[in-house]
Design an enzyme around this catalytic site. Structure first.
Site, PDB file in Angstrom:
ATOM      1  CD  GLU A  42     -20.746 -11.494  14.026  1.00  0.00           C
ATOM      2  OE1 GLU A  42     -20.097 -11.844  14.927  1.00  0.00           O
ATOM      3  OE2 GLU A  42     -21.101 -10.141  14.109  1.00  0.00           O
ATOM      4  CE  LYS A  49     -16.792 -11.405  16.901  1.00  0.00           C
ATOM      5  NZ  LYS A  49     -18.001 -11.159  17.407  1.00  0.00           N
ATOM      6  CB  CYS A  73     -18.644  -8.352  14.050  1.00  0.00           C
ATOM      7  SG  CYS A  73     -19.989  -7.210  14.779  1.00  0.00           S
TER       8      CYS A  73
END
Length: 272
Positions: free
Chosen positions: A43, A115, A158
C-alpha cells in the site's frame, strides 16, 4: 494452477513519486531474479506522504503508477499487484480512492479494488489517522481473479485485515491466495500484524501474500515492516524483516489441497 514463486515487496516509500517508482523497479527486478512470477507491491508504494499532498498529486500519481505497473508486467513477464495508490474521484477534487490493481504479463489490468475499510483511528502512540478525510471508501468487495497459472486471487488492502468477514467472502468465491498489501503502523504492527495475517490464512485455508511498508516515511510516520508469505496452515514461509527487500516463497496447489483435507473447516461453515 501450478506451483510457482511469489514475492511480497517491502519498501520505505517517501513523498516522492519518482524515487519511489525507481526503488520499486529495483525490488521488482530483485524478486524476478529470485524466480518470482507473481509480484506484489505494498500500500502507498508510489507515494507515502501527507494526505493533503497525496490528494493534490493524485492524478499524476494515478497515471504514472498505472503506466509503471503495465511496463513492469510486460518487461519482466510477471503478474503484478500494485497494492494501493490514489485514484481521483470524479467530481470530488478533495478525495481519491485507495486502489489496488492487478496486471498480467501482457499489460492488461484484470482486477482492481477500491479500499472499503478506511483507517480512522487514534493510535495509543499519540498518532491520529483519518483516512476518510481524503479517501473515498469503495463500495464493493472485489471479484476473484481466476488465473489458470496462478490460481484464484483475492484482493484487499491493509486495514481490511481486521474484518474477517471480508476474507470469508473471498474464500467463499474460491480464493486460493489472499493479497494483504499494507502500510501498517509501527505501534499496532508489533502486536497485531503477524497474528492477523496468520488468522486470515488459517481460517480461510489460503495462502496470504502481504507486501509491506517499513521504517520512517516522513515526520512521525513509521511503519512495521515484515512483509510476509504465509501458507494455508499459518506457517510463515518468508519474512522481509525490517528493511526494504523482498519475501519470496512457493505457492503450491498441493499444499492447499492437503491443508483443506486435513482441516475441512470451509466445508463446515454454518453461518457464512
Amino acid at each position: 494452477m501450478k506451483s510457482y514463486l511469489a514475492a511480497a515487496i517491502q519498501m520505505t516509500s517517501k513523498p516522492d513519486l519518482v524515487k519511489n517508482l525507481v526503488e520499486a523497479e529495483e525490488l521488482i527486478e530483485l524478486a524476478v531474479r529470485q524466480g518470482a512470477e507473481l509480484v506484489s507491491l505494498p500500500e502507498n508504494f508510489a507515494f507515502l506522504g501527507k494526505e493533503v499532498d497525496k490528494v493534490a498529486q493524485a492524478k499524476e500519481i494515478a497515471v504514472k503508477t498505472q503506466q509503471f505497473l503495465k511496463k513492469m508486467a510486460q518487461r519482466f513477464q510477471i503478474t503484478i499487484l500494485g497494492g494501493g495508490f490514489p485514484v481521483p474521484v470524479s467530481g470530488n477534487p478533495n478525495k481519491a480512492y485507495n486502489t489496488a490493481v492487478l496486471v498480467t504479463p501482457d499489460g492488461q489490468e484484470v482486477a482492481h479494488y477500491q479500499k472499503v475499510h478506511l483507517f480512522d483511528v487514534d493510535v495509543p502512540d499519540g498518532n491520529t489517522y483519518q483516512e476518510s478525510s481524503t479517501v473515498m471508501a469503495g463500495k464493493k468487495i472485489p471479484t476473484i481473479y481466476n488465473s489458470e497459472r496462478l490460481g484464484k486471487l483475492g484482493l484487499s488492502i491493509c486495514y481490511d485485515v481486521r474484518f474477517p468477514e471480508f476474507y470469508r467472502y473471498l474464500s467463499r468465491q474460491g480464493a486460493d491466495v489472499l493479497f494483504i498489501p499494507a502500510a501498517f503502523t509501527a505501534f499496532t504492527g508489533k502486536d497485531h500484524w503477524q497474528v492477523l495475517l496468520q488468522a486470515r490464512a488459517i481460517e480461510n485455508t489460503c495462502y496470504v501474500i502481504a507486501p509491506a511498508q517499513t521504517g520512517n516515511h516522513y515526520e512521525r510516520r513509521y511503519t512495521h515492516g515484515h512483509a510476509m508469505v504465509i501458507d494455508p496452515w499459518g506457517v510463515i514461509l518468508a519474512d522481509a524483516g525490517n528493511s526494504p527487500g523482498v519475501a519470496v516463497a512457493e505457492i503450491n496447489p498441493n499444499r492447499i489441497r492437503q491443508v483443506r483435507q486435513q482441516m475441512p473447516s470451509l466445508q463446515h461453515r454454518v453461518f457464512a
